[in-house]
Design an enzyme around this catalytic site. Structure first.
Site, PDB file in Angstrom:
ATOM      1  CD  GLU A  73      42.543  67.809  -7.629  1.00 52.58           C
ATOM      2  OE1 GLU A  73      41.899  67.607  -8.676  1.00 52.58           O
ATOM      3  OE2 GLU A  73      42.709  66.935  -6.762  1.00 52.58           O
ATOM      4  CG  PHE A 104      51.054  64.014 -10.166  1.00 52.97           C
ATOM      5  CD1 PHE A 104      51.211  63.659 -11.498  1.00 52.97           C
ATOM      6  CD2 PHE A 104      52.147  63.943  -9.326  1.00 52.97           C
ATOM      7  CE1 PHE A 104      52.442  63.233 -11.982  1.00 52.97           C
ATOM      8  CE2 PHE A 104      53.383  63.528  -9.800  1.00 52.97           C
ATOM      9  CZ  PHE A 104      53.526  63.179 -11.128  1.00 52.97           C
ATOM     10  CE1 TYR A 117      54.076  66.987 -12.777  1.00 53.01           C
ATOM     11  CE2 TYR A 117      52.584  66.150 -14.435  1.00 53.01           C
ATOM     12  CZ  TYR A 117      52.893  67.075 -13.465  1.00 53.01           C
ATOM     13  OH  TYR A 117      52.010  68.081 -13.181  1.00 53.01           O
ATOM     14  CE  LYS A 118      56.295  57.789 -18.366  1.00 53.33           C
ATOM     15  NZ  LYS A 118      56.225  56.985 -19.587  1.00 53.33           N
ATOM     16  NE  ARG A 119      62.048  66.772 -19.346  1.00 58.01           N
ATOM     17  CZ  ARG A 119      60.943  67.113 -20.020  1.00 58.01           C
ATOM     18  NH1 ARG A 119      60.466  66.308 -20.967  1.00 58.01           N
ATOM     19  NH2 ARG A 119      60.340  68.266 -19.781  1.00 58.01           N
ATOM     20  CD  GLU A 129      52.547  50.630  -7.278  1.00 60.73           C
ATOM     21  OE1 GLU A 129      51.521  50.871  -6.600  1.00 60.73           O
ATOM     22  OE2 GLU A 129      53.671  51.009  -6.941  1.00 60.73           O
TER      23      GLU A 129
END
Length: 147
Positions: A73, A104, A117-119, A129
């Site tokens: 969250e 998230f 986050y991508k790393r 999507e």
């Protein structure tokens, strides 16, 4: 720290919960959320005198397609404590929950968090999507109960 996160996201006026609400909702027999915090020793406190310098608020939910999900969250590390591995360590702890996935949301403008986050392997589901996030506020929920 919740208010500091909201300020960072330029959404400070949206924080309406009180400390009492958080205590009632997060503790007891059936907590609505769980939380990890990172604390530093008093001699390494923040410029404002805080020793709690990071937190992750999360809860579990269930997806009928893939099973147990962890929903992150809120996740925040005070700016002066970023780059020391605290965020990575908290994500490691969250990953040990044996869930099928962690979901998230991140504000589109929060590019540093998106890259963080991508790393670590995160996928942008809204882009890949086509999922969109919706909300029904408390007043509209009350209206539905009267119908």
């Amino acid at each position: 720290m919740i208010k500091e996160l909201a300020k960072y996201e330029e959404m400070e006026e949206q924080v309406i919960l009180t400390e009492k609400d958080l205590l009632e909702d997060g503790f007891g027999d059936h907590p609505f959320y769980h939380c990890f915090v990172a604390e530093v020793p008093k001699e390494k406190q923040s410029a404002d005198g805080f020793t709690l310098v990071a937190f992750a608020m999360y809860y579990f939910t269930y997806d009928p397609w893939i099973g147990k999900l962890l929903y992150l969250e809120d996740f925040y590390v005070m700016e002066e404590f970023r780059g020391f591995g605290m965020g990575s360590h908290i994500l490691k702890l969250l990953s040990e929950t044996r869930c099928s996935s962690m979901h998230f949301i991140v504000r589109r403008t929060n590019t540093s968090s998106i890259e963080f986050y991508k790393r670590r392997g995160a996928s942008d589901l809204s882009r890949e999507e086509g999922w969109r996030l919706f909300s029904i506020d408390k007043e509209d929920l009350k209206k539905m109960t009267k119908k």
